[in-house]
Design a protein around this motif. Structure first.
Motif, short mmCIF file in Angstrom:
data_model
loop_
_atom_site.label_atom_id
_atom_site.label_comp_id
_atom_site.label_asym_id
_atom_site.label_seq_id
_atom_site.Cartn_x
_atom_site.Cartn_y
_atom_site.Cartn_z
N VAL A 13 8.54 16.60 3.97
CA VAL A 13 8.47 17.33 2.69
C VAL A 13 7.59 16.57 1.70
N ILE A 14 7.79 15.25 1.60
CA ILE A 14 7.04 14.52 0.58
C ILE A 14 5.54 14.56 0.87
N LEU A 15 5.16 14.27 2.10
CA LEU A 15 3.71 14.24 2.33
C LEU A 15 3.08 15.61 2.14
N TYR A 69 3.54 17.86 -0.22
CA TYR A 69 3.04 18.12 -1.58
C TYR A 69 2.26 16.94 -2.13
N TYR A 70 2.58 15.75 -1.61
CA TYR A 70 1.82 14.55 -2.01
C TYR A 70 0.34 14.77 -1.72
N SER A 71 0.09 15.40 -0.58
CA SER A 71 -1.29 15.63 -0.17
C SER A 71 -2.00 16.61 -1.11
N GLY A 106 0.83 -1.21 0.00
CA GLY A 106 0.00 0.00 0.00
C GLY A 106 0.86 1.26 0.00
N SER A 107 1.98 1.20 0.72
CA SER A 107 2.88 2.35 0.73
C SER A 107 3.51 2.54 -0.64
N ALA A 108 3.92 1.44 -1.23
CA ALA A 108 4.61 1.54 -2.53
C ALA A 108 3.66 2.00 -3.63
N VAL A 109 2.48 1.42 -3.67
CA VAL A 109 1.54 1.75 -4.74
C VAL A 109 0.80 3.03 -4.39
N GLY A 110 0.91 4.02 -5.25
CA GLY A 110 0.23 5.28 -4.94
C GLY A 110 0.32 6.23 -6.11
N LEU A 111 0.41 7.51 -5.79
CA LEU A 111 0.52 8.52 -6.84
C LEU A 111 1.73 8.23 -7.72
N GLY A 112 2.74 7.62 -7.13
CA GLY A 112 3.95 7.29 -7.89
C GLY A 112 3.64 6.41 -9.08
N ASN A 113 2.73 5.48 -8.92
CA ASN A 113 2.41 4.55 -10.01
C ASN A 113 1.47 5.17 -11.03
N PHE A 142 13.06 5.01 -6.59
CA PHE A 142 13.02 5.25 -5.15
C PHE A 142 11.63 5.67 -4.71
N PHE A 143 11.07 6.59 -5.46
CA PHE A 143 9.77 7.14 -5.07
C PHE A 143 8.72 6.05 -5.05
N THR A 144 8.64 5.30 -6.11
CA THR A 144 7.56 4.33 -6.22
C THR A 144 7.71 3.19 -5.22
N LEU A 145 8.95 2.84 -4.86
CA LEU A 145 9.13 1.76 -3.89
C LEU A 145 9.18 2.29 -2.45
N SER A 146 8.92 3.57 -2.27
CA SER A 146 8.97 4.18 -0.93
C SER A 146 10.32 3.97 -0.26
N LEU A 147 11.40 4.10 -1.01
CA LEU A 147 12.73 3.88 -0.45
C LEU A 147 13.43 5.20 -0.17
N GLY A 148 14.41 5.15 0.72
CA GLY A 148 15.28 6.31 0.93
C GLY A 148 14.81 7.25 2.01
N MET A 149 13.75 6.90 2.72
CA MET A 149 13.32 7.77 3.81
C MET A 149 12.76 7.01 5.01
N GLY A 150 13.00 5.72 5.07
CA GLY A 150 12.67 5.02 6.30
C GLY A 150 11.29 4.42 6.43
N THR A 172 -3.15 5.02 1.06
CA THR A 172 -2.34 4.01 1.73
C THR A 172 -0.85 4.34 1.66
N SER A 173 -0.45 5.18 0.72
CA SER A 173 0.94 5.65 0.70
C SER A 173 1.13 6.78 1.71
N ALA A 174 0.17 7.67 1.74
CA ALA A 174 0.28 8.82 2.62
C ALA A 174 0.36 8.39 4.08
N ILE A 175 -0.40 7.34 4.44
CA ILE A 175 -0.34 6.93 5.85
C ILE A 175 1.04 6.39 6.21
N SER A 176 1.74 5.82 5.23
CA SER A 176 3.09 5.34 5.55
C SER A 176 4.06 6.51 5.75
N LEU A 177 3.90 7.55 4.94
CA LEU A 177 4.76 8.73 5.11
C LEU A 177 4.49 9.36 6.48
N MET A 178 3.23 9.45 6.83
CA MET A 178 2.86 10.02 8.12
C MET A 178 3.40 9.16 9.27
N1 PHE Z 1 5.61 5.06 -3.03
C1 PHE Z 1 4.60 6.08 -2.93
C2 PHE Z 1 3.93 6.21 -4.28
O1 PHE Z 1 4.36 5.66 -5.24
C3 PHE Z 1 5.16 7.39 -2.51
C4 PHE Z 1 6.07 7.33 -1.34
C5 PHE Z 1 7.37 7.77 -1.46
C6 PHE Z 1 5.63 6.83 -0.14
C7 PHE Z 1 8.26 7.68 -0.40
C8 PHE Z 1 6.49 6.74 0.92
C9 PHE Z 1 7.80 7.16 0.79
O2 PHE Z 1 2.95 6.90 -4.39
#
Ligand code: PHE
Length: 453
Positions: free
Chosen positions: A101-103, A105-107, A23-30, A224-232, A319-325
């Motif tokens: 930062v990501i959440l 503008y993601y929001s 759910g974190s990985a799949v989101g606006l990135g995809n 990185f973005f789509t796999l939610s990597l690089g920020m924990g 489901t991505s935003a909740i992981s960032l939060m």
């Molecule tokens: N992977 C999420 C997406 O593709 C965005 C995201 C990036 C989530 C970094 C968490 C960390 O929409």
């Protein structure tokens, strides 16, 4: 240091962890970022590069985050302090900042999605897709839907890991997958779909050769973005794993599903676009919205399809935003002893404020998005990979083997992947990204500032 007396939660089920990570990985990135990058960076040339990065970096980097999280059962700051020693806590600090930062503008972009969901129900964008996007993407509408989306995220994360995140992802992630498959099958039946597939799947390698300076950082950033990597995120989610499970299997599942859904989003988007005679999306953050809204107003059952599509899209974003939060919230709880609900509300408000300027002009989306995806995430990724690959490698191989068994030469291969190819490719990509960002700041962004003063 600020360790709380609150008992840390764990996932209730194995599936809960996997679905939360998917759910974190799949989101606006995809669905938003991927087609828009494909359109901007030379169609399938970008696709090829992106798949290369996912394969090269994705699995080794996701495992690096998993082992740190599971070993320590702590938020990123505490986790890195524990495995790396006290100065590595600053890397954890960087992760928290990136999440913030990501959440923010993601929001805002997710707010557009909510708006389009409403617009599909009411037929608001039918007939004038471009004017609609322009009207809602900035200004008070954008600010309002940014606030609504942030409120939803705060609401869910306040309920905690099991009752908030896990319950949400268990219903939403399977639904999202089913909806996307239905849409892709429908898209295949449209006249004109063949042209869409052709655009999507015929790589022109000359484009890669000519434009590699922009394609490389864009593709690495997207990976990185789509796999939610690089920020924990994956550190945090793995920290709620009480048991030792096969993390290799989990990593492959998550990456496979994320990549599959990104490709699926292309299979939905491009045939629909070509069927409506719109062609590939123009470069720009609004491309997918304008193009799909235009397409939904042209084709049969467009309103129903649009409603389903934007609903699925909103689920993915949520489901991505909740992981960032959760990354930031887990830090506030673990390190500062804050109470979850209060932490979530305060952090959400801060993110809302940081994101508010993004609703001023579309150039602000690029300002935040390029910085986050192409610079901050790869930077966080490089530092983590150096720590895991070069400094604490033995302990981490040991951690990875728990739940799998003796890794033998696979453990060595993993460490050497991290040590050399991953670091090298990321350093090159980061250098290119910084140069590209300077061009952006002195070019389009400076023009924007000039035009407002
Ligand atoms: N992977 C999420 C997406 O593709 C965005 C995201 C990036 C989530 C970094 C968490 C960390 O929409």
């Amino acid at each position: 240091m600020g360790v709380t007396d609150v008992i840390r939660e764990n996932w209730a089920t194995r599936l809960g962890f996997i679905l939360a990570a998917v759910g974190s990985a799949v989101g606006l990135g995809n669905v938003w970022r991927f087609p828009f990058q494909v359109g901007q960076e030379g169609g399938s040339a970008f696709l090829v590069m992106y798949l290369f990065f996912v394969l090269l970096i994705g699995l080794s980097a996701i495992l690096a985050e998993f082992v740190v999280g599971r070993r320590t059962e702590l938020n990123p700051v505490g986790a890195l302090r524990e495995v790396g020693g006290s100065s590595w806590r600053y890397l954890g600090g960087l992760f928290i900042v990136i999440g913030f930062v990501i959440l923010s503008y993601y929001s805002v972009v997710a707010g557009w999605v909510l708006r389009y969901f409403v617009g599909s129900l009411t037929g608001g964008y039918f007939g004038e897709p471009e004017a609609y996007f322009v009207a809602i993407a900035t200004g008070t509408d954008a600010l309002l839907f940014h606030a609504i989306f942030m409120a939803l995220v705060i609401g869910i994360v306040s309920f905690g890991v099991k009752r908030g995140i896990e319950l949400t992802v268990k219903s939403m992630v399977p639904l999202l997958v089913v909806l996307m498959v239905v849409l892709a099958v429908y898209a295949a039946t449209l006249p004109g779909s063949a042209e869409g597939y052709a655009y999507y799947f015929s790589p022109e390698f000359s484009v890669i050769v000519n434009d590699w300076q922009s394609i490389v950082p864009a593709a690495a950033g997207q990976a990185f973005f789509t796999l939610s990597l690089g920020m924990g995120v994956m550190i945090t989610y793995a920290s709620y794993l009480g048991e030792d499970r096969n993390l290799g299997f989990d990593g492959v599942t998550i990456i496979g599903l994320d990549t599959g859904i990104a490709l699926l989003a292309g299979l939905v988007a491009f045939p629909i676009l070509f069927a409506a005679g719109i062609g590939a999306a123009d470069p720009g953050a609004g491309a997918i919205f304008v193009a799909l809204a235009g397409a939904f107003s042209e084709i049969a059952y467009g309103q129903v399809l649009g409603t389903v599509f934007f609903f699925a899209f909103a689920l993915g974003a949520l489901t991505s935003a909740i992981s960032l939060m959760e990354v930031v919230v887990s830090y506030a709880i673990d390190e500062h002893g804050m109470e979850r609900r209060r932490a979530t509300a305060v952090i959400g408000l801060g993110m809302f404020l940081l994101g508010a300027p993004v609703t001023i002009d579309l150039v602000m989306v690029d300002l935040y998005d390029i910085l986050a995806a192409q610079i901050l995430l790869p930077l966080g990724g490089i530092l983590l990979v150096i720590l895991v690959g070069w400094i604490i490698n033995e302990e981490m191989v040991d951690e990875l083997s728990r739940g799998i068994g003796d890794l033998g030469s696979l453990g060595v291969a993993w460490i050497w992947m991290l040590r050399v190819p991953v670091v090298l490719v990321l350093v090159v990509s980061l250098g290119l990204a910084v140069m590209g960002y300077v061009d952006f700041l002195t070019g389009p962004f400076a023009e924007f500032l000039g035009s407002t003063s």
